[in-house]
Design a protein around this motif. Structure first.
Motif, PDB file in Angstrom:
ATOM      1  N   ALA A 125       0.832  -1.184  -0.070  1.00  0.00           N
ATOM      2  CA  ALA A 125      -0.098   0.165  -0.083  1.00  0.00           C
ATOM      3  C   ALA A 125       0.798   1.325   0.036  1.00  0.00           C
ATOM      4  N   GLU A 126       0.231   2.258  -0.679  1.00  0.00           N
ATOM      5  CA  GLU A 126       0.933   3.724  -0.406  1.00  0.00           C
ATOM      6  C   GLU A 126       0.633   4.302   1.141  1.00  0.00           C
ATOM      7  N   ALA A 127       1.520   4.837   1.683  1.00  0.00           N
ATOM      8  CA  ALA A 127       1.222   5.719   2.987  1.00  0.00           C
ATOM      9  C   ALA A 127       0.420   6.955   2.723  1.00  0.00           C
ATOM     10  N   ASN A 128      -0.694   6.956   3.505  1.00  0.00           N
ATOM     11  CA  ASN A 128      -1.600   8.486   3.172  1.00  0.00           C
ATOM     12  C   ASN A 128      -1.223   9.277   4.176  1.00  0.00           C
ATOM     13  N   PRO A 129      -0.904  10.424   3.843  1.00  0.00           N
ATOM     14  CA  PRO A 129      -0.511  11.486   4.837  1.00  0.00           C
ATOM     15  C   PRO A 129      -1.930  11.591   5.708  1.00  0.00           C
ATOM     16  N   PRO A 130      -1.618  12.155   7.112  1.00  0.00           N
ATOM     17  CA  PRO A 130      -2.749  12.386   7.870  1.00  0.00           C
ATOM     18  C   PRO A 130      -3.618  13.599   7.468  1.00  0.00           C
ATOM     19  N   ARG A 131      -5.026  13.255   7.799  1.00  0.00           N
ATOM     20  CA  ARG A 131      -5.908  14.412   7.253  1.00  0.00           C
ATOM     21  C   ARG A 131      -6.436  14.942   8.645  1.00  0.00           C
ATOM     22  N   THR A 132      -7.083  16.090   8.355  1.00  0.00           N
ATOM     23  CA  THR A 132      -7.928  16.695   9.332  1.00  0.00           C
ATOM     24  C   THR A 132      -9.355  16.840   8.838  1.00  0.00           C
ATOM     25  N   LYS A 133     -10.477  17.022   9.471  1.00  0.00           N
ATOM     26  CA  LYS A 133     -11.749  17.155   9.059  1.00  0.00           C
ATOM     27  C   LYS A 133     -12.005  18.903   8.918  1.00  0.00           C
ATOM     28  N   GLU A 134     -12.553  19.237   7.743  1.00  0.00           N
ATOM     29  CA  GLU A 134     -12.853  20.690   7.471  1.00  0.00           C
ATOM     30  C   GLU A 134     -14.196  20.440   6.791  1.00  0.00           C
ATOM     31  N   GLY A 135     -15.275  20.818   7.697  1.00  0.00           N
ATOM     32  CA  GLY A 135     -16.715  20.858   7.134  1.00  0.00           C
ATOM     33  C   GLY A 135     -16.927  19.307   6.909  1.00  0.00           C
ATOM     34  N   GLN A 136     -17.393  18.981   5.899  1.00  0.00           N
ATOM     35  CA  GLN A 136     -17.667  17.762   5.393  1.00  0.00           C
ATOM     36  C   GLN A 136     -16.555  17.007   4.764  1.00  0.00           C
ATOM     37  N   GLU A 137     -15.343  17.665   4.549  1.00  0.00           N
ATOM     38  CA  GLU A 137     -14.346  16.990   3.871  1.00  0.00           C
ATOM     39  C   GLU A 137     -13.186  16.775   4.754  1.00  0.00           C
ATOM     40  N   TYR A 138     -12.082  15.740   4.349  1.00  0.00           N
ATOM     41  CA  TYR A 138     -11.092  15.429   5.017  1.00  0.00           C
ATOM     42  C   TYR A 138      -9.797  16.013   4.239  1.00  0.00           C
ATOM     43  N   HIS A 139      -8.893  16.748   4.715  1.00  0.00           N
ATOM     44  CA  HIS A 139      -7.864  17.373   3.925  1.00  0.00           C
ATOM     45  C   HIS A 139      -6.561  17.040   4.557  1.00  0.00           C
ATOM     46  N   SER A 143       1.526  17.191   1.902  1.00  0.00           N
ATOM     47  CA  SER A 143       1.607  16.090   1.204  1.00  0.00           C
ATOM     48  C   SER A 143       3.027  15.497   0.720  1.00  0.00           C
ATOM     49  N   TRP A 144       3.114  14.283   0.761  1.00  0.00           N
ATOM     50  CA  TRP A 144       4.213  13.812   0.153  1.00  0.00           C
ATOM     51  C   TRP A 144       4.253  13.783  -1.444  1.00  0.00           C
ATOM     52  N   TRP A 145       5.394  14.333  -1.907  1.00  0.00           N
ATOM     53  CA  TRP A 145       5.398  14.511  -3.495  1.00  0.00           C
ATOM     54  C   TRP A 145       5.252  12.976  -4.248  1.00  0.00           C
ATOM     55  N   ARG A 146       6.014  12.190  -3.258  1.00  0.00           N
ATOM     56  CA  ARG A 146       5.590  10.611  -3.930  1.00  0.00           C
ATOM     57  C   ARG A 146       5.469   9.872  -2.552  1.00  0.00           C
ATOM     58  N   SER A 147       4.174   9.282  -2.839  1.00  0.00           N
ATOM     59  CA  SER A 147       3.924   8.429  -1.552  1.00  0.00           C
ATOM     60  C   SER A 147       4.784   7.417  -1.146  1.00  0.00           C
ATOM     61  N   PRO A 148       5.188   7.276   0.088  1.00  0.00           N
ATOM     62  CA  PRO A 148       6.156   6.204   0.462  1.00  0.00           C
ATOM     63  C   PRO A 148       5.235   4.863   0.206  1.00  0.00           C
ATOM     64  N   TYR A 149       5.915   3.736  -0.002  1.00  0.00           N
ATOM     65  CA  TYR A 149       5.269   2.512  -0.473  1.00  0.00           C
ATOM     66  C   TYR A 149       5.715   1.488   0.417  1.00  0.00           C
ATOM     67  N   LEU A 150       4.755   0.628   1.212  1.00  0.00           N
ATOM     68  CA  LEU A 150       5.352  -0.461   2.090  1.00  0.00           C
ATOM     69  C   LEU A 150       4.588  -1.632   1.746  1.00  0.00           C
ATOM     70  N   ALA A 151       5.058  -2.691   2.083  1.00  0.00           N
ATOM     71  CA  ALA A 151       4.809  -4.173   1.780  1.00  0.00           C
ATOM     72  C   ALA A 151       5.262  -5.107   2.701  1.00  0.00           C
ATOM     73  N   SER A 152       4.584  -6.186   2.857  1.00  0.00           N
ATOM     74  CA  SER A 152       4.872  -6.930   3.988  1.00  0.00           C
ATOM     75  C   SER A 152       5.505  -8.483   3.184  1.00  0.00           C
ATOM     76  N   PHE A 153       6.643  -8.939   4.019  1.00  0.00           N
ATOM     77  CA  PHE A 153       7.499 -10.183   3.470  1.00  0.00           C
ATOM     78  C   PHE A 153       7.698 -11.043   4.653  1.00  0.00           C
ATOM     79  N   ARG A 154       7.988 -12.267   4.287  1.00  0.00           N
ATOM     80  CA  ARG A 154       8.556 -13.235   5.293  1.00  0.00           C
ATOM     81  C   ARG A 154       9.928 -13.944   4.837  1.00  0.00           C
ATOM     82  N   ALA A 155      10.667 -14.079   5.431  1.00  0.00           N
ATOM     83  CA  ALA A 155      11.849 -14.898   5.108  1.00  0.00           C
ATOM     84  C   ALA A 155      12.198 -15.933   6.435  1.00  0.00           C
ATOM     85  N   GLY A 156      12.021 -17.071   6.134  1.00  0.00           N
ATOM     86  CA  GLY A 156      11.846 -18.045   7.198  1.00  0.00           C
ATOM     87  C   GLY A 156      10.762 -17.878   8.011  1.00  0.00           C
ATOM     88  N   LYS A 157      11.086 -17.580   9.593  1.00  0.00           N
ATOM     89  CA  LYS A 157       9.959 -17.362  10.414  1.00  0.00           C
ATOM     90  C   LYS A 157       9.869 -15.972  10.672  1.00  0.00           C
TER      91      LYS A 157
END
Length: 314
Positions: A125-139, A143-157
């Motif tokens: 997944a891409e990391a989403n920057p934290p948001r605050t509620k303004e009226g009915q929207e979340y902003h 921003s990250w210019w390029r969203s960090p990307y994370l993934a899960s892995f396993r090596a052995g145990k």
């Protein structure tokens, strides 16, 4: 690895490259015991087609590791496909979508891995920057210019989550510091989540930090991220001049024993282009291989003792 039918010139270049790789002193990994990881900014990878020689050299370098976080992978994946074909059928990739504006630079982030040593366990997944509620929207306030990307892995145990990032450059170092601080805060909150896939978080990428003594480095390490012991005494950087610390591998030291004393930089450049690309200028060379060197380290994945201790301690 299958380099197949290649010219004498490429074969000679590979022999020279293998000699340079040997100087890096990268130990072989052992199945279910150790894992070699790396972060590498491959300059504008996919923007323009690489030469046949460059594709073989890239595969040779990537093949020294079991898991590589790659930044500056572009929207066109053709050259990545050429490299994976040389690496062979055991090599796989997980990558993010590209960002089609100037800030995103049409870049992706990828994790290239050898499935004989490490397996992808499903979360990416891409990391989403934290948001605050303004009226009915979340902003988001920043921003990250390029969203960090994370993934899960396993090596052995050993289960772990790896995040890779390419932090903005830009003209405003304060804005870069803000982006780094937001990432540090985000990671701090992420590791506290009860539903996080695994608490072992490895953070890597191009953070555009010139020195470990400046405010930018203080920002990314403000919430507990540390340089693994194997890389703390590294006396040179990962740019071709080996002076800048743009690239980093960091972790939260919950289980410091998971990190061995092996780590460093693989210098494929060595100040001499001629044996790899005869007659090529340095700038063009950086678009064939890169203007960054891979930063690597080895991880202990044999955690049987830790598991037993956790059982005993309840």
């Amino acid at each position: 690895m299958d380099h197949g039918k290649i010219s004498k010139e490429i074969a000679s270049g590979l022999v020279e490259l293998q000699s340079r790789i040997k100087k890096a002193g990268i130990p072989s990994s052992k199945l279910d015991e150790t894992l070699n990881i790396a972060t590498w900014n491959i300059r504008e990878f996919g923007k323009k087609p690489r030469s046949e020689a460059a594709v073989h050299y890239l595969a040779e370098i990537l093949g020294q590791f079991d898991l590589i976080g790659v930044v500056e992978l572009r929207d066109n994946l053709s050259d990545l496909g050429r490299v994976l074909q040389i690496l062979g059928p055991y090599w796989k990739v997980v990558y993010s979508d590209m960002i089609p504006d100037d800030g995103g630079n049409h870049e992706r982030i990828a994790f290239i891995y050898d499935k004989r040593a490490v397996v992808f366990t499903g979360m990416a997944a891409e990391a989403n920057p934290p948001r605050t509620k303004e009226g009915q929207e979340y902003h988001s306030q920043i921003s990250w210019w390029r969203s960090p990307y994370l993934a899960s892995f396993r090596a052995g145990k050993f289960d772990f989550v790896v995040l890779s990032a390419h932090i903005r450059w830009g003209d405003d170092e304060k804005a870069r510091q803000g982006e780094l601080q937001m990432l540090a805060d985000w990671l701090d909150e992420k590791r506290k989540e009860t539903t996080l896939e695994d608490k072992d978080l490895i953070v890597m990428g191009d953070f555009n930090i010139a020195s470990r003594d400046d405010d930018l480095f203080k920002a990314i390490t403000s919430k507990g991220l540390q340089i693994p012991k194997a890389l703390q005494s590294l006396e040179f950087g990962s740019d071709l001049a080996r002076k800048k610390r743009y690239d980093q591998i960091l972790h939260f030291p919950i289980y410091p024993e998971n990190f061995t004393n092996n780590g460093g930089v693989l210098d494929f450049y060595c100040g001499d282009i001629e044996p790899l690309f005869p007659g090529m200028a340095k700038l063009k060379f950086t678009y064939q291989l890169s203007d960054h060197l891979p930063l690597w380290m080895q991880i202990n994945t044999d955690i049987e003792g830790q598991i037993l201790d956790q059982i005993i301690q309840g």
